[in-house]
Scaffold this motif. Structure first.
Motif, mmCIF file in Angstrom:
data_model
loop_
_atom_site.group_PDB
_atom_site.id
_atom_site.type_symbol
_atom_site.label_atom_id
_atom_site.label_comp_id
_atom_site.label_asym_id
_atom_site.label_seq_id
_atom_site.Cartn_x
_atom_site.Cartn_y
_atom_site.Cartn_z
ATOM 1 N N ARG A 158 50.755 40.013 28.971
ATOM 2 C CA ARG A 158 50.653 41.133 29.914
ATOM 3 C C ARG A 158 51.764 42.162 29.676
ATOM 4 O O ARG A 158 52.921 41.812 29.467
ATOM 5 N N ASP B 120 46.228 41.233 31.249
ATOM 6 C CA ASP B 120 45.489 41.783 32.382
ATOM 7 C C ASP B 120 45.220 43.259 32.122
ATOM 8 O O ASP B 120 45.118 44.055 33.047
ATOM 9 N N THR C 247 43.574 37.906 35.897
ATOM 10 C CA THR C 247 42.965 38.085 37.217
ATOM 11 C C THR C 247 41.680 37.279 37.336
ATOM 12 O O THR C 247 41.420 36.640 38.364
ATOM 13 N N TRP D 287 41.010 34.599 35.707
ATOM 14 C CA TRP D 287 41.445 33.200 35.780
ATOM 15 C C TRP D 287 41.766 32.812 37.224
ATOM 16 O O TRP D 287 41.306 31.787 37.734
ATOM 17 N N LYS D 288 42.545 33.644 37.895
ATOM 18 C CA LYS D 288 42.898 33.364 39.288
ATOM 19 C C LYS D 288 41.668 33.406 40.196
ATOM 20 O O LYS D 288 41.505 32.551 41.077
ATOM 21 N N ASN D 289 40.820 34.404 39.987
ATOM 22 C CA ASN D 289 39.622 34.545 40.830
ATOM 23 C C ASN D 289 38.669 33.374 40.665
ATOM 24 O O ASN D 289 37.879 33.082 41.572
#
Length: 290
Positions: free
Chosen positions: A25, A96, A125, A127-129
């Motif tokens: 990132r 990201d 993002t 991955w987190k979602n």
């Protein structure tokens, strides 16, 4: 295997001993933001490599080499080893920023002769979602030895590009947004326009509305829009502003089945550092129809 892997693939293999996940990132204009984001939260076990500190060389005072010059191969190989990456390691890169920074690492590792390198689809993002685990803990790195076998045929220099103009030797693909390509706007570099004869295919259009990479057929259609076919016996040279966002277009071309693809790493910021290089500011015949 494809160069792009889904989140589920990474989740299933993240703890395997020969996998190193690299957080790439980085935000242009905010050079510390990527590392700070990594310290706050990242894929468990991931290491961090910085676009400007690790994946680029220092900028030349004259601007030659562009805003993000390629790092010296030996220096980069040493940095990869210190990140725990050996020649046997499978490397997964994520960011990201739509895959732009991860694609830079992907290209550099291919350039150093390392084939087992992949970009994670969707980025951090996504991955987190997806409810996947994250951590602020920094991995204890066991250094490894990485030996580079530089693939010089993946790269072209400014002299080769200049000498090719008007000869048909290369097809140039400009990866920047259309207004920058046309010379209508230039928020970063001191001169607007593009290399004469270049065809414009904006790199970010390689992703769908959900942020994941388009299919191989969809990528092929993007480049067909500027007259490129996998059946053509031509060498494609991709550039952007500084050689970073050209890399996702190189990856997209590879996914679409194009094999003769090279990077002009210095890109537009290198091109304009030489006062005698010609500049175009109008639409070319083959500008992307996308």
């Amino acid at each position: 295997m494809n160069n792009i892997v889904p989140i589920k693939w990474v989740l299933a293999r993240m703890c395997e001993s020969d996998i190193v996940i690299v957080d790439c990132r980085f935000q242009l204009g905010k050079p510390l933001s990527g590392r700070e984001a990594y310290k706050e939260s990242h894929i468990p076990g991931a290491v961090y490599l910085d676009l400007e500190q690790d994946l680029s060389a220092p900028v030349d005072p004259d601007g030659h080499g562009g805003r993000h010059p390629l790092p010296d191969a030996a220096v980069l190989a040493d940095r990869l080893g210190k990140a725990g990456i050996s020649n046997e390691t499978r490397v997964v890169a994520y960011d990201d920023q739509g895959g732009a920074m991860a694609s830079r690492l992907w290209w550099l590792m291919k350039y150093l002769g390392h084939e087992q390198v992949y970009v994670m689809d969707g980025g951090f993002t996504a991955w987190k979602n997806a409810g996947c685990p994250v951590s602020a803990e920094q991995k204890i790195i066991v250094p490894a030895r990485f030996l580079a076998t530089v693939q010089h045929n993946m790269l072209v220099e400014v002299d080769e590009v200049r000498e090719s103009l008007g000869t048909g030797r290369f097809v140039l693909v400009d990866s920047r947004e259309a207004p920058r390509y046309r010379g209508e706007a230039e928020p970063i570099d001191r001169v607007a326009g593009h290399i004469p004869g270049a065809r414009n295919v904006f790199w970010a259009e390689g992703r769908g509305p959900d942020g994941t990479w388009k299919s191989a057929d969809e990528q092929a259609a993007r480049f067909a829009g500027v007259g490129l076919s996998q059946n053509d016996d031509v060498e494609i040279v991709v550039y952007c502003g500084s050689g970073v966002t050209a890399c996702p277009n190189v990856l997209a071309l590879r996914e679409a089945g194009f094999s003769r693809v090279k990077l002009y790493a210095g890109s537009w910021s290198d091109w304009i550092s030489y006062s005698g290089n010609p500049i175009a500011t109008r639409d070319e015949e083959h500008q992307s129809k996308a």
